[in-house]
Design an enzyme around this catalytic site. Structure first.
Site, PDB file in Angstrom:
ATOM      1  N   GLY A 128      -4.558 -11.323  12.547  1.00  0.00           N
ATOM      2  CA  GLY A 128      -5.527 -11.029  12.487  1.00  0.00           C
ATOM      3  C   GLY A 128      -6.954 -11.669  12.172  1.00  0.00           C
ATOM      4  O   GLY A 128      -7.529 -11.378  11.139  1.00  0.00           O
ATOM      5  N   ALA A 129      -6.913 -12.419  13.064  1.00  0.00           N
ATOM      6  CA  ALA A 129      -8.269 -13.477  12.953  1.00  0.00           C
ATOM      7  C   ALA A 129      -9.671 -13.065  13.811  1.00  0.00           C
ATOM      8  O   ALA A 129     -10.189 -13.796  13.303  1.00  0.00           O
ATOM      9  CB  ALA A 129      -7.803 -14.540  12.768  1.00  0.00           C
ATOM     10  N   ASN A 130      -9.125 -12.018  14.093  1.00  0.00           N
ATOM     11  CA  ASN A 130     -10.517 -11.669  14.833  1.00  0.00           C
ATOM     12  C   ASN A 130     -11.753 -10.634  13.783  1.00  0.00           C
ATOM     13  O   ASN A 130     -12.552 -10.421  14.136  1.00  0.00           O
ATOM     14  CB  ASN A 130     -10.161 -10.922  15.966  1.00  0.00           C
ATOM     15  CG  ASN A 130      -9.407  -9.331  15.845  1.00  0.00           C
ATOM     16  OD1 ASN A 130      -8.979  -9.092  14.305  1.00  0.00           O
ATOM     17  ND2 ASN A 130      -9.582  -9.004  16.989  1.00  0.00           N
ATOM     18  N   GLY A 132     -12.863  -9.447   9.590  1.00  0.00           N
ATOM     19  CA  GLY A 132     -12.553  -9.390   8.075  1.00  0.00           C
ATOM     20  C   GLY A 132     -12.416 -11.092   7.250  1.00  0.00           C
ATOM     21  O   GLY A 132     -12.915 -12.070   7.821  1.00  0.00           O
ATOM     22  N   ILE A 133     -11.401 -10.880   6.891  1.00  0.00           N
ATOM     23  CA  ILE A 133     -11.465 -12.447   5.640  1.00  0.00           C
ATOM     24  C   ILE A 133     -10.671 -13.491   6.693  1.00  0.00           C
ATOM     25  O   ILE A 133     -10.835 -14.449   6.530  1.00  0.00           O
ATOM     26  CB  ILE A 133     -10.162 -11.366   4.876  1.00  0.00           C
ATOM     27  CG1 ILE A 133     -10.947 -10.706   3.654  1.00  0.00           C
ATOM     28  CG2 ILE A 133     -10.065 -13.077   4.367  1.00  0.00           C
ATOM     29  CD1 ILE A 133      -9.770 -10.017   2.218  1.00  0.00           C
ATOM     30  N   GLY A 134      -9.638 -12.836   7.350  1.00  0.00           N
ATOM     31  CA  GLY A 134      -9.038 -13.484   8.902  1.00  0.00           C
ATOM     32  C   GLY A 134     -10.307 -13.833   9.333  1.00  0.00           C
ATOM     33  O   GLY A 134     -10.143 -15.911  10.232  1.00  0.00           O
ATOM     34  N   SER A 257      -1.885  -8.971  -2.586  1.00  0.00           N
ATOM     35  CA  SER A 257      -2.783  -7.758  -3.496  1.00  0.00           C
ATOM     36  C   SER A 257      -2.348  -7.495  -5.096  1.00  0.00           C
ATOM     37  O   SER A 257      -1.185  -7.976  -5.119  1.00  0.00           O
ATOM     38  CB  SER A 257      -2.779  -7.150  -2.525  1.00  0.00           C
ATOM     39  OG  SER A 257      -3.445  -6.038  -3.442  1.00  0.00           O
ATOM     40  N   TYR A 288       1.811   0.678   0.499  1.00  0.00           N
ATOM     41  CA  TYR A 288       0.543  -0.030   0.401  1.00  0.00           C
ATOM     42  C   TYR A 288       1.134  -2.038  -0.525  1.00  0.00           C
ATOM     43  O   TYR A 288       1.657  -2.930  -0.957  1.00  0.00           O
ATOM     44  CB  TYR A 288      -0.191  -0.050   0.511  1.00  0.00           C
ATOM     45  CG  TYR A 288      -1.894  -1.273   0.083  1.00  0.00           C
ATOM     46  CD1 TYR A 288      -1.916  -1.409   1.617  1.00  0.00           C
ATOM     47  CD2 TYR A 288      -2.075  -1.961  -0.888  1.00  0.00           C
ATOM     48  CE1 TYR A 288      -2.790  -3.213   1.759  1.00  0.00           C
ATOM     49  CE2 TYR A 288      -3.031  -2.654  -0.585  1.00  0.00           C
ATOM     50  CZ  TYR A 288      -3.150  -3.792  -0.061  1.00  0.00           C
ATOM     51  OH  TYR A 288      -4.544  -4.723   0.150  1.00  0.00           O
TER      52      TYR A 288
END
Length: 426
Positions: A128-130, A132-134, A257, A288
């Site tokens: 998920g690096a594309n 937000g935080i990633g 989280s 979640y």
């Protein structure tokens, strides 16, 4: 803006400080202005030790007038009070958690954590690096020389993310690449693992960043509840399969989280139905919370199993209600996140704890810890339940084995179909 050291290297001595070496080989730090000495580096808070003989051509003698050792270079005929072995001093990792000094906090940014670090030659795999935080994690590592593999589902958006980083720092362009990964498809996860193992020799940082939030009830193509498969089960399989690429220098960082404290998983008789519930027992927020607990449980169990290999495994809380695309699935959460945005962390601040756990030298030798605001934090009591950790591990293994068997069966069927078609043609 937070204080930044006035040096290109976090290891450089501040003005007015000098290093000395004791007879036992321990580096001692002296503040020449106050006359005080200390065992820890004034910038990093870490201790160092030297070992071995003096380099060839050097001699040491004791000067009674100055009451200290003097070093003489027989080739250059120069004399110095600085032990030449200091250039090769090695940091001593902390033996206990209490020895880790807090250097950063909730307001620190990822780039501040990385200040002075050279990560050339290091390889990071980030799910998920594309966005937000990633994305901020990948960007920060790339700026400091790290090669980053963007493990993402959407190639177009990933190529755009890589291009944005490359425009900022053209030198990063050749160090960033896309690897196809859809965490909601075990076939995609299987192919991703095979691709990485065929192209990468060693992984320094495996950052399990991707996740979903507030999804309506949906099943993946593997007939598993989406939140659980995307945020835990696929990451579980990836981590175990990539183990041959890890060594004692590797860090595994799992994004969890503080929501894990509100999970509802039972401590006894955990079943697949608790992890991947039917529609009638599904609530997005509970799903979640439960999967974030799974992240911490997985971290703790993995840390125990891999401790003998020296691999560091950490779970982190990036921040509360950080504005990313995580909340995109329901209008209420989009509105809520927009309202609180001025009061929450920036993406750079949210990535700081991940970056700290991946790169901080003082964490060498430690494992199985949970971090919040760039420092060690005690996880929930239920997450420390060893029986629950083992139950989750065993169930996850069983689910993965079933998926793997189906995948291999499907591959065999596809191969058979190809062979049949080929024989028909000929």
């Amino acid at each position: 803006m937070n204080y930044l050291p006035d040096s290109d290297s976090e290891d450089e001595m501040p003005p007015g400080w000098t290093e000395q070496v004791t007879e036992e080989g321990i580096v001692l730090y002296r503040n020449n202005q106050t006359g005080c000495t200390q065992w820890t580096h004034p910038r990093t808070g870490r201790t160092k030790r030297i070992s071995g003989d003096l380099p060839i051509g050097w001699r040491m003698s004791y000067d009674e007038k100055s009451e200290c050792n003097v070093f003489f270079n027989t080739e250059t005929k120069q004399t110095t009070l600085v032990d030449p072995r200091l250039a090769f001093a090695v940091e001593e990792p902390p033996r206990t958690i209490s020895q880790v000094r807090q250097r950063f906090d909730g307001s620190s940014t990822a780039l501040q954590v990385l200040h002075g670090k050279n990560l050339h030659g290091h390889v990071a795999v980030i799910t998920g690096a594309n966005s937000g935080i990633g994305y901020e994690t990948a960007r920060s590592l790339a700026f400091h020389g790290c090669e980053v593999i963007f493990a993402c589902r959407n190639k177009y958006s990933t190529d755009q993310a890589i291009e944005r980083i490359a425009k900022e720092r053209p030198a990063t362009r050749n160090r960033l690449r896309f690897a196809q990964l859809d965490l909601a498809s075990f076939k995609s996860v299987y192919l991703f693992v095979e691709d990485i193992k065929s192209k990468v020799k060693h992984i320094d940082y495996l950052i399990l960043n991707a996740g979903v939030f507030a999804l309506p009830y949906t099943l993946t193509e593997d007939n598993i509840e989406t939140t659980f498969q995307v945020s835990h089960l696929s990451h579980f399989y990836i981590t175990l399969e990539l183990e041959p690429l890890f060594d004692h220098k590797t860090r595994v960082v799992v994004l969890s989280s503080e929501s894990h404290r509100f999970a509802s998983l039972p401590t006894d008789n955990l079943t697949v139905q608790h992890l991947s519930p039917p529609p009638k027992k599904y609530w997005s927020m509970i799903a979640y919370n439960n999967v974030k607990l799974c992240n911490v449980l997985f971290t703790l169990e993995l840390a125990k199993r891999w401790k003998h290999r020296g691999i560091c495994v950490f779970s982190v809380h990036p921040g509360n209600m950080v504005s990313t695309q995580l909340q995109r699935n329901w209008w209420f959460y989009r509105l809520l996140f927009a309202i609180v945005r001025p009061f929450t962390k920036s993406l750079q601040q949210a990535a700081a704890t991940t970056i700290y756990c991946a790169t901080a030298n003082e964490l060498t030798g430690l494992t199985g810890l949970y971090f919040n605001n760039c420092y060690i934090c005690e996880s929930s009591k239920i997450s420390q339940n060893e029986k629950l950790q083992q139950q989750l591990w065993e169930i996850s293994q069983e689910m993965v084995q079933l998926l793997l068997a189906k995948e291999k069966q499907q591959q065999a069927a596809d191969d058979n179909e190809i062979n049949t078609t080929t024989n028909f043609v000929y």
